[in-house]
Design a protein around this motif. Sequence first.
Motif, short mmCIF file in Angstrom:
data_model
loop_
_atom_site.label_atom_id
_atom_site.label_comp_id
_atom_site.label_asym_id
_atom_site.label_seq_id
_atom_site.Cartn_x
_atom_site.Cartn_y
_atom_site.Cartn_z
N GLU A 438 37.10 36.98 -46.43
CA GLU A 438 37.97 36.30 -45.49
C GLU A 438 39.04 35.50 -46.23
O GLU A 438 40.21 35.48 -45.85
CB GLU A 438 37.15 35.38 -44.59
CG GLU A 438 36.27 36.10 -43.60
CD GLU A 438 35.49 35.14 -42.72
OE1 GLU A 438 35.87 33.95 -42.66
OE2 GLU A 438 34.50 35.56 -42.10
N ARG A 439 38.63 34.83 -47.30
CA ARG A 439 39.56 34.04 -48.11
C ARG A 439 40.54 34.95 -48.85
O ARG A 439 41.67 34.57 -49.14
CB ARG A 439 38.76 33.20 -49.11
CG ARG A 439 39.56 32.11 -49.79
CD ARG A 439 38.66 31.20 -50.59
NE ARG A 439 38.00 31.88 -51.69
CZ ARG A 439 37.10 31.33 -52.48
NH1 ARG A 439 36.71 30.08 -52.26
NH2 ARG A 439 36.56 32.00 -53.48
N LEU A 440 40.13 36.18 -49.12
CA LEU A 440 40.95 37.13 -49.86
C LEU A 440 42.27 37.40 -49.14
O LEU A 440 43.32 37.57 -49.79
CB LEU A 440 40.18 38.43 -50.07
CG LEU A 440 40.94 39.59 -50.73
CD1 LEU A 440 41.42 39.19 -52.11
CD2 LEU A 440 40.04 40.83 -50.81
N THR A 441 42.25 37.42 -47.81
CA THR A 441 43.46 37.68 -47.04
C THR A 441 44.55 36.68 -47.39
O THR A 441 45.72 37.04 -47.59
CB THR A 441 43.17 37.61 -45.54
OG1 THR A 441 42.15 38.58 -45.21
CG2 THR A 441 44.42 37.90 -44.72
N TYR A 442 44.16 35.41 -47.48
CA TYR A 442 45.14 34.36 -47.77
C TYR A 442 45.57 34.39 -49.24
O TYR A 442 46.72 34.09 -49.57
CB TYR A 442 44.57 33.00 -47.40
CG TYR A 442 44.44 32.84 -45.91
CD1 TYR A 442 45.50 32.37 -45.15
CD2 TYR A 442 43.25 33.19 -45.26
CE1 TYR A 442 45.37 32.24 -43.77
CE2 TYR A 442 43.12 33.05 -43.89
CZ TYR A 442 44.20 32.59 -43.14
OH TYR A 442 44.09 32.46 -41.78
N ASP A 443 44.65 34.75 -50.12
CA ASP A 443 45.01 34.87 -51.54
C ASP A 443 45.99 36.02 -51.76
O ASP A 443 46.89 35.94 -52.60
CB ASP A 443 43.76 35.06 -52.40
CG ASP A 443 42.94 33.79 -52.52
OD1 ASP A 443 43.53 32.70 -52.39
OD2 ASP A 443 41.72 33.89 -52.72
N MET A 444 45.83 37.12 -50.99
CA MET A 444 46.76 38.23 -51.09
C MET A 444 48.13 37.84 -50.52
O MET A 444 49.17 38.25 -51.04
CB MET A 444 46.22 39.46 -50.35
CG MET A 444 44.98 40.09 -51.00
SD MET A 444 45.25 40.64 -52.71
CE MET A 444 46.48 41.91 -52.48
N MET A 445 48.12 37.03 -49.47
CA MET A 445 49.38 36.53 -48.93
C MET A 445 50.10 35.66 -49.96
O MET A 445 51.33 35.72 -50.09
CB MET A 445 49.13 35.72 -47.64
CG MET A 445 48.74 36.58 -46.45
SD MET A 445 48.24 35.60 -45.01
CE MET A 445 49.75 34.71 -44.68
N LEU A 447 49.79 35.99 -53.20
CA LEU A 447 50.25 36.91 -54.24
C LEU A 447 51.60 37.52 -53.87
O LEU A 447 52.49 37.66 -54.71
CB LEU A 447 49.21 38.02 -54.44
CG LEU A 447 49.56 39.13 -55.43
CD1 LEU A 447 49.58 38.60 -56.85
CD2 LEU A 447 48.57 40.29 -55.31
N LYS A 448 51.76 37.89 -52.61
CA LYS A 448 52.98 38.55 -52.16
C LYS A 448 54.12 37.57 -51.90
O LYS A 448 55.28 37.98 -51.82
CB LYS A 448 52.71 39.36 -50.89
CG LYS A 448 51.69 40.49 -51.07
CD LYS A 448 52.16 41.50 -52.10
CE LYS A 448 51.17 42.64 -52.28
NZ LYS A 448 51.61 43.59 -53.32
#
Length: 472
Positions: A438-445, A447-448
């Motif tokens: 779930e936290r990965l979604t925000y970390d990918m955001m 990153l981009k």
Amino acid sequence: MNKSWQTAKYLFFDFFAAALAWASFFVYRKEIIEPQYFNGWDVPFELTTQFYLGLIFIPAFWITFYYIVGFYNNIYRRSRLLELGQTFATSVVGVVIIFFAFLLDDWIGSYKNYYNSIFTLFSLHFGLTYLFRLVLTTQTVHKIHKRKIGFNTLIIGSNEKALKVYNEMSSQVRPAGNKFVGFIELDKNSDSVLSEQLPMLGHIKDIINILDKENIEEVILALETKEHDQLSEILTIIENRQITIWGIPDLYDLLSGMTKTNTIFGSPLIKISNGLMPGWQANVKRLLDVVFSCIALILFFPVFIVLAVIIKTSSKGPIIYKQQRVGRYGKPFNIYKLRSMVADAENGSPALSSENDARITGIGRYLRKTHLDEIPQFFNVIMGTMSLVGPRPEREFFIKQILERAPHYAHLHKLRPGITSWGQVKYGYASNVDEMLERLTYDMMYLKNISLYIDFKILIYTVMVSVKGNGK
């Protein structure tokens, strides 16, 4: 190649050029400008304290400025034409800063002396700086063209397209510096026409070991049309490393104008950039990391002492807890925290904590809610293994589980892990792999959308969470 020595040469000559320009300008001010203020009187010339201080601090300013704009990045891959433009632009900005900081209170006969001073300082600084840089860069370019300097290069692909790229680049009159060490196949049953020219180092599953073993600096993707479905998988593996990636543009890319290249004599390759921020922003981010971390360690030192005493007297075990995590480019490092759990809480078996975890000590719950347990990580930031803001680092044990469900997690290893992150602000500590995802979604955001602006917003929200003590 010795990149440190090459960088040192640019640093030395940039410092020397700045010092020589400032010394010459000082003489110009004393001999040409100031006498106009005194109506032509004979003003005695002397080397003042200001002169000697300027010989130290003015060149130091220029070196810092060049670092911030990213001049010393990728020191062997330099273009004399681009270097001319970059030196001109930085000289203009730097001279304007120096003028308003140090020269506005000069003794002048008329306002025209200001224009003369700016033009003279710019001419001296730009001329001397670019002269030395031109000599150094020209020497490097000639060594590359004579194949005395090369960059270990791996070709991914083994069919006709790969062979064509290899032949073109190997027969260049002015080679780009690629030193081909071999190629890897995507399909074990493929017809490797390139094997007559280069050694076959393995297959796509072996790529990580090959990159490390051969010290690969550049990768050329020479894929056939039928192999394009594997492109995402390949980039996921190699994009999070300090490797320059080149690709062969398709006809559609050429017609749509989507390709960018800076070579005239070489093959029409396009650079697949793994740079996430502009060079100057990345350097400013690193500079702010170090400065803010030093300030934070000074400010939090009394708090650290108090917490250290409480931790030591309230439970058995060390004050500082050390744990191995996976950092930038997949390299392991030791992360440091104030201990918030009982000693030997895991007993050798990796286990995440939960909100009501009995292993968390009384003071540990307070530390976690306020994030004060992260104070020792400012040392990690200063050492360069972490940043103030970035995706939270995880252990390899859990990363393997995440990659099974979300292979794109590997892209986060392009970044230095952070003390705080977008996902950390939203979710706090993850108590299981599902929460990590779930936290990965925000970390990918992050990153981009990475930028200094986003970093400052995350830092502000982190401070708010810490002050309110509602962290998880």
